[in-house]
Scaffold this motif. Sequence first.
Motif, short mmCIF file in Angstrom:
data_model
loop_
_atom_site.label_atom_id
_atom_site.label_comp_id
_atom_site.label_asym_id
_atom_site.label_seq_id
_atom_site.Cartn_x
_atom_site.Cartn_y
_atom_site.Cartn_z
N ALA A 186 32.71 34.22 45.56
CA ALA A 186 33.32 35.51 45.23
C ALA A 186 34.77 35.34 44.83
O ALA A 186 35.24 35.89 43.82
N SER A 187 35.51 34.55 45.60
CA SER A 187 36.91 34.30 45.26
C SER A 187 37.03 33.58 43.93
O SER A 187 37.93 33.87 43.12
N ALA A 188 36.11 32.64 43.67
CA ALA A 188 36.14 31.92 42.40
C ALA A 188 35.92 32.86 41.22
O ALA A 188 36.60 32.76 40.19
N VAL A 189 34.98 33.78 41.36
CA VAL A 189 34.67 34.72 40.27
C VAL A 189 35.86 35.64 40.01
O VAL A 189 36.27 35.85 38.86
N ILE A 190 36.44 36.20 41.06
CA ILE A 190 37.57 37.12 40.88
C ILE A 190 38.76 36.37 40.28
O ILE A 190 39.45 36.88 39.38
N TRP A 206 37.01 42.02 55.59
CA TRP A 206 36.55 40.63 55.74
C TRP A 206 35.11 40.51 55.29
O TRP A 206 34.28 41.38 55.61
N SER A 207 34.81 39.47 54.53
CA SER A 207 33.43 39.10 54.22
C SER A 207 32.69 40.27 53.58
O SER A 207 33.15 40.87 52.62
N ARG A 214 49.45 46.76 46.26
CA ARG A 214 49.31 45.33 45.98
C ARG A 214 48.01 44.83 46.59
O ARG A 214 47.60 45.28 47.66
N VAL A 215 47.36 43.91 45.91
CA VAL A 215 46.12 43.32 46.39
C VAL A 215 46.35 41.85 46.68
O VAL A 215 46.99 41.14 45.89
N HIS A 216 45.83 41.40 47.81
CA HIS A 216 45.89 39.99 48.18
C HIS A 216 44.47 39.50 48.41
O HIS A 216 43.73 40.09 49.21
N LEU A 217 44.08 38.46 47.70
CA LEU A 217 42.78 37.84 47.94
C LEU A 217 43.02 36.54 48.71
O LEU A 217 43.71 35.65 48.23
N VAL A 218 42.46 36.49 49.91
CA VAL A 218 42.67 35.36 50.81
C VAL A 218 41.36 34.61 50.96
O VAL A 218 40.34 35.19 51.34
N TRP A 219 41.37 33.33 50.61
CA TRP A 219 40.16 32.53 50.75
C TRP A 219 40.41 31.32 51.62
O TRP A 219 41.47 30.72 51.60
N CYS A 220 39.41 31.00 52.43
CA CYS A 220 39.50 29.91 53.40
C CYS A 220 38.77 28.70 52.83
O CYS A 220 37.58 28.78 52.52
N PHE A 279 46.01 46.05 49.91
CA PHE A 279 44.58 45.86 50.17
C PHE A 279 44.36 44.36 50.24
O PHE A 279 44.64 43.64 49.28
N ILE A 280 43.86 43.89 51.38
CA ILE A 280 43.69 42.45 51.60
C ILE A 280 42.20 42.13 51.62
O ILE A 280 41.49 42.56 52.54
N MET A 281 41.74 41.41 50.62
CA MET A 281 40.35 40.97 50.55
C MET A 281 40.28 39.60 51.21
O MET A 281 40.68 38.59 50.63
N PHE A 282 39.79 39.58 52.43
CA PHE A 282 39.81 38.38 53.25
C PHE A 282 38.45 37.67 53.17
O PHE A 282 37.45 38.15 53.68
N ASP A 283 38.43 36.54 52.47
CA ASP A 283 37.23 35.71 52.33
C ASP A 283 36.01 36.58 51.98
O ASP A 283 35.03 36.62 52.73
#
Length: 371
Positions: free
Chosen positions: A324-328, A133-134, A308-314, A165-169
């Motif tokens: 960061a989420s926008a760039v990725i 997270w973060s 698998r990778v999950h990018l989670v944005w709030c 791998f979960i990239m949380f916000d």
Amino acid sequence: MPTAPVDDRGTVLYYEDSGAPDGSSDYVTVVLIHGTCFHSAVYRPLIPFAAERNLRLVLLNIRDYPGSTPYSAEDFADLRGASREAQERAMQTRGVEIAAFVRYFVESQSTPPVKNVPGTDARAGGGVSILSWSGGNCPAVATFAHADKLDEETRQLLDDHLRSFIMFDPSVTVVGQPRPPGLIALNRNPSAPDEVQAAEFALAVSSYFPPFTLPDSVDPPPAYDPPRRALHLGPDHPVDPRYMPTSSKMAPDVLRSLTYAAVWEESQHLIWALGYDVFRQNLARALYDCRIRVGGGGAVEKVWPALRVHLVWCDMSIGDCLWASAVIHAQYPDANPEHRRPVEFHRLENANHFVHWEEPERFITFLAGIV
């Protein structure tokens, strides 16, 4: 107080374990890595909802946080290092420590490996997911970026057990790019007392902001004029109580129990001061080109290809993270499909940076659906 050894120099990481769900032999273990200032206790509200969803939660404190080994003189020397090599080593070491922790936990707890659906590439139960997270994405991304620094036995064990791998916000630090001025809501104040910095940081990152949509392009970045402001600072009063900052809704003793102000004395500011190139390279190696050299012949192959990778944005989170989420999201389509990891993007609507604290049942239900 459970701790796990992660190297041969006596370094340990503190963790809390929700325990294996009763009677389950195919539960998923989720290692939860905290962000900046807030340590792993911030995940405790998730624990009551985990077992019924066949999840085992492991709340991990990284280095320099309560219960884990503080940074050594050598660690600080790398963080302060003027050379690219020293700065790379500072993050690489944190990533290797996380990998060592996962191996320790898998072996000591005999957690189930990933189970595949017969005759398909689909995955059923079992295995380990890493959620960061973060600001915790900086060391977590380094785990995947530096898989080549792990011994073959560790890489093979993780190949059998890692499922996602979960990239949380994630924090903007992880992408190694400056924030557009109109999205900046976090003003760093290193001269203030540690407790003041912790309180100001908590208020900023736990605020609610107007819903955000990822831009089509980040080069050049949108202007964001007028700047995006926290709802409780805007012209509409009174503000719906739901949209007051999460930290303002916590009792003072609760907030103190979740944060570790000592990181503001030096270590966190040193991490923020590391060169952008260090973070950009780690992100590229973790997501966009996950090949490593194997054997002595110089051949390259994808490491943990089934991961698998999950990018989670709030969407009501602080802009310092949303960028960061926008760039990725913008960079990923340009990566070579043969070399990149599979990444899925998930928008959590009407959620701020602390949705796991504000709405733990909602978050754990979502998490169970993507692990």
